[in-house]
Design an enzyme around this catalytic site. Structure first.
Site, PDB file in Angstrom:
ATOM      1  N   LYS A 225      68.617  66.859  11.604  1.00  0.00           N
ATOM      2  CA  LYS A 225      68.170  65.873  12.581  1.00  0.00           C
ATOM      3  C   LYS A 225      66.976  65.066  12.069  1.00  0.00           C
ATOM      4  O   LYS A 225      66.864  63.886  12.331  1.00  0.00           O
ATOM      5  CB  LYS A 225      67.844  66.519  13.919  1.00  0.00           C
ATOM      6  N   THR A 226      66.110  65.730  11.310  1.00  0.00           N
ATOM      7  CA  THR A 226      64.974  64.985  10.766  1.00  0.00           C
ATOM      8  C   THR A 226      65.461  63.944   9.771  1.00  0.00           C
ATOM      9  O   THR A 226      64.945  62.818   9.718  1.00  0.00           O
ATOM     10  CB  THR A 226      63.976  65.941  10.095  1.00  0.00           C
TER      11      THR A 226
ATOM     12  N   ASP B  80      61.884  62.729  18.820  1.00  0.00           N
ATOM     13  CA  ASP B  80      62.318  64.004  18.241  1.00  0.00           C
ATOM     14  C   ASP B  80      62.202  65.098  19.302  1.00  0.00           C
ATOM     15  O   ASP B  80      61.393  64.991  20.217  1.00  0.00           O
ATOM     16  CB  ASP B  80      61.374  64.307  17.054  1.00  0.00           C
ATOM     17  N   GLU B  81      62.982  66.157  19.179  1.00  0.00           N
ATOM     18  CA  GLU B  81      62.894  67.318  20.095  1.00  0.00           C
ATOM     19  C   GLU B  81      62.901  66.892  21.560  1.00  0.00           C
ATOM     20  O   GLU B  81      62.073  67.337  22.358  1.00  0.00           O
ATOM     21  CB  GLU B  81      61.610  68.122  19.815  1.00  0.00           C
TER      22      GLU B  81
ATOM     23  N   GLN C 202      67.880  74.769  22.101  1.00  0.00           N
ATOM     24  CA  GLN C 202      66.612  75.129  21.478  1.00  0.00           C
ATOM     25  C   GLN C 202      65.429  74.813  22.376  1.00  0.00           C
ATOM     26  O   GLN C 202      64.297  74.674  21.918  1.00  0.00           O
ATOM     27  CB  GLN C 202      66.462  74.403  20.142  1.00  0.00           C
TER      28      GLN C 202
ATOM     29  N   ARG D 200      67.162  80.457  12.336  1.00  0.00           N
ATOM     30  CA  ARG D 200      66.154  80.160  11.302  1.00  0.00           C
ATOM     31  C   ARG D 200      66.614  80.680   9.947  1.00  0.00           C
ATOM     32  O   ARG D 200      66.099  80.302   8.907  1.00  0.00           O
ATOM     33  CB  ARG D 200      64.795  80.813  11.608  1.00  0.00           C
TER      34      ARG D 200
END
Length: 749
Positions: A33-34, A217-218, A248, A611
């Site tokens: 996503k980044t 973002d997020e 998340q 993770r």
DNA sequence: ATGGACAATGTTTTT
DNA sequence: CATTGTCCAT
């Protein structure tokens, strides 16, 4: 152009190059996503010819903002100047300072952090003569904060219960106190900005015109205030590009509301929705386990996470007898894999639900004499000495800041106690001044050698003498700041002057290891001030207020990392251990009866699992220590949801007797494990270094016999008042600190 | 005003 | 268990 999208998959390309208008990217963990965000920005600037000045990119952490900036800079070889890129809070602070004329505070307002907020709530509760026991500052503040996150001002605060009434009254008083100190809290940054845009269409238009393209973002972590804020900013161009993943969302208790994703789809029915499902991080086994866990949450957009990396190693599920053994298993496994050169120490992370769980792990690492790195437990800016000095700076910057005044007025001790403070308070109320301003006036009057007139009737002679001393200091810094001696000083110069004026080193560095470490922290703050020598004091203080410890996280040293599941979000590691997978710990006790909370616990577990890149270890134990007492525990209910086919054969737990008699791993092997740079494991705030002291009769790694606790291993020793303080690890007992001359120790050979 | 001894009290924590 | 706050003796 081809360069830009080379290496992106179809969905990613679609997202990067999609037409203007609202866009919702649902991005699974590890789906890049980044990359999508940074490439999108590069695409807008490089291909679409959008000026950087017309782009707004928002993140939640400074670290994420920095990373995004670096990556965009790389992609565009530098033409990013002018882009507005930062955290919600930093961007709001910027807008508010510029538009301060519309605010109840001036543009030099200061930002109160969590600690200050609690102090202020406490003050408000006291001012209202409410029972501090019944209404704890913490819970009352939570009530105020969530109201602010929902954009509910004091007047709109609805009261259903008496408790609400109490919160409302504290809320009102709390806001008064903030304004009196020319301050805003974290929540106000968002609230004030959202309200400003709502209430002043001309201001709103100015920014909405400017920000042609907005990227977030997020997005699942936004609260109502942030949502409304974005909506206003996007009201003109409607080019709002948000990336998020409801699975998340783990900050509900901070006001985050993943339903903003649904709200977005409802408010922008024409939004393009793009699903990123391909995972570039984990093996398929890990993804399958993650999906098995998260699929049990209702009302979610199902995602089929897949990877081209293959199924990979099985997941290891280990049942330990108790939490000590759990920790020992972790350390042994790490030691073995490192010794066999299958992994390097920095590849490992150990995650847990609560910070308290780190202790057992730390003991295990200390016992093994292996270095480790721990995230979060005590933050740099949370340390007493740092808070003291920042309070000094803030007071010099703004004498009306009562919270800071209270913090430093008797630090170091100046014989100003409760009595004197009360007198100062009454007197300042009587004169309609803030205590800080009263002190400055007191100083002036003394300078003019007007011997204390009746106007200070509330102050006794003794109290006045101490207060005058302090007021001289404060006035000195004010004058220094105002440029009495030529140019206005930098934050560093002011800090140095304060350090000298109050003889801070003498106060903090008492010669013990802890004192030295505290002084080192002070030097670190000095270094930070030196780095920011271009900034003025206000901007330096803002930078400090808006920086979190997460941002300071260094990943350079090659040692295992210990962190909470929350702190792990957004990171990735080759090998992940999740410990304490017991009911009551991972679905945390306090979440058991609340379905929404339970879902969030599940997401937390999901975040932890995802993770892991290569290997995943899940651990639980039959018995664990809660508040020092052992207690039987059930395996986490979440474990049942993972198909057993994904697990490696479960290793039988060793019994307690076997464990207590098990021998530590041979010492030569630890030697070979030590990384070349020999970084020692540190627990922030309370460093436990393995100091070798030749003079000691019990140097580290001496084996000793204790009459009560049996055989133990000396881990650390330090001299104190002519005696020796030893940290000794006793098998089955744990880490103990003893005085050598009092504990009847025998050295074993 | 201050430091030492006791009881009360325990999630997570991007800013 | 370990931290934090409150009470009491100096």
């Amino acid at each position: 152009m081809d360069d830009l999208i080379a290496g992106l998959n179809l969905q990613q390309q679609q997202a990067v190059m999609c037409a203007p208008g609202p866009v919702l990217v649902l991005a699974g963990p590890g789906s890049g996503k980044t990359r999508v965000l940074t490439h999108r920005i590069a695409y807008l600037i490089g291909q679409m010819g959008v000026s950087p000045y017309n782009i707004l990119a928002v993140t939640f952490t400074n670290k994420a903002a920095r990373e995004m900036e670096n990556r965009v800079t790389d992609l565009l070889s530098g033409q990013v100047r002018g882009i507005t890129l930062g955290t919600f809070h930093a961007i709001c602070a910027r807008i508010l300072r510029r538009e301060a004329e519309y605010l109840p505070v001036t543009s030099s307002f200061i930002i109160f952090d969590e600690d200050d907020q609690l102090q202020m709530v406490k003050q408000a509760i006291r001012d209202l003569n409410l029972d501090e026991k019944r209404y704890t500052p913490r819970s009352v503040h939570a009530g105020i904060s969530s109201a602010k996150n929902e954009l509910i001002g004091v007047d709109e605060f609805l009261v259903n219960t008496y408790r609400d009434e109490v919160i409302k009254r504290v809320y009102r008083r709390y806001q008064e106190l903030l304004l009196a100190g020319n301050g805003v809290d974290f929540d106000d940054l968002l609230l004030h900005t959202a309200n400003l845009l709502e209430e002043h269409p001309d201001v709103c238009e100015k920014y909405a015109h400017c920000f042609e393209y907005i990227l977030v973002d997020e997005f699942q972590d936004t609260n109502m205030a942030q949502y409304k804020l974005l909506k206003h900013l996007a009201s003109f161009h409607r080019n709002i590009f948000v990336v998020g993943d409801m699975d998340q969302s783990i900050y509900r208790w901070r006001g985050a509301d993943y339903r903003n994703l649904m709200r977005f789809e409802r408010d922008y029915p024409d939004a393009q929705v793009i699903l990123l499902e391909q995972n570039y991080r984990s093996t398929q086994n890990i993804l399958d386990a993650a999906m098995a866990v998260i699929d049990r949450n209702p009302n979610r957009t199902p995602k089929q996470l897949y990877t081209e990396r293959g199924s990979g190693a099985s997941i290891v599920l280990y049942e330990a007898f108790h939490d000590h053994e759990e920790a020992a298993f972790v350390v042994n496994t790490i030691a073995n894999l490192v010794a066999r050169k299958q992994a390097s120490p920095g590849d490992f992370t150990i995650m847990y639900r609560t910070n308290a769980q780190s202790r057992v792990l730390e003991e295990a690492f200390l016992y093994a004499n292996l270095p480790y790195h721990i995230v979060g437990a005590q933050r740099f800016y949370g340390r007493r000495e740092i808070k003291d000095l920042i309070a000094y700076l803030r007071l010099a910057h703004n004498p009306k800041d009562e919270i800071s005044l209270l913090r430093v007025i008797n630090t170091p001790p100046r014989k100003i106690g409760m009595k004197t403070l009360e007198a100062l308070h009454t007197q300042s109320q009587r004169m309609g001044l803030s205590p800080g301003d009263l002190l400055l006036k007191l100083h002036q009057d003394m300078q003019a050698s007007r011997a204390e007139p009746e106007s200070y009737e509330a102050l006794s002679g003794r109290a006045t003498a101490q207060l005058v001393n302090f007021s001289d200091l404060l006035a000195g810094w004010r004058g220094f700041l105002a440029g009495e001696v030529g140019q206005s000083p930098s934050p560093l110069q002011l800090l140095d002057r304060i350090l000298e004026d109050v003889d801070y080193r003498n106060y903090i560095d008492d010669g013990t290891e802890e004192g030295q470490s505290r002084w080192e922290n002070v030097l670190e703050l000095r270094r930070l001030a030196a780095e920011n020598r271009e900034r003025d004091l206000a901007s330096f203080l803002e930078q400090i207020a808006l920086v979190s410890d997460q941002d300071t996280l260094e990943t350079s040293s090659n040692v295992p990392t210990l962190l909470t599941l929350h702190a792990a979000k957004g990171l990735e590691f080759p090998i992940v251990f999740i410990v304490g997978l017991n009911d009551g710990v991972l679905p945390h006790n306090r979440s058991l009866d609340e379905p929404e909370e339970m879902m969030e616990e599940r997401r937390l577990f999901y975040v932890g699992i995802t993770r892991a890149k290569d290997r995943l270890y899940l651990l639980y134990s039959q018995q664990r220590n809660t508040y020092g007492y052992p207690d039987y525990a059930e395996p986490s209910r979440f474990l049942e949801d993972i198909p057993s086919s994904l697990f490696a054969e479960v290793q039988p737990a060793r019994s307690a007797t076997e464990w207590s008699s098990s021998k530590p791993i041979a010492e030569e092997r630890w030697e070979s494990l030590k990384p070349a740079d020999g970084v020692s494991g540190t627990k922030a705030g309370q460093e436990k270094k393995h100091k070798r002291e030749a003079s000691s009769s019990y140097p580290p790694s001496t084996r000793v016999q204790h009459p009560m606790w049996g055989e133990g291993l000396v881990l650390n020793c330090q001299s104190q008042d002519g005696d020796e303080v030893l940290d000794i690890f006793f098998e089955g007992v744990g880490l103990k600190r003893v005085i050598a001359s009092l504990a009847r120790l025998q050295i074993k050979t």
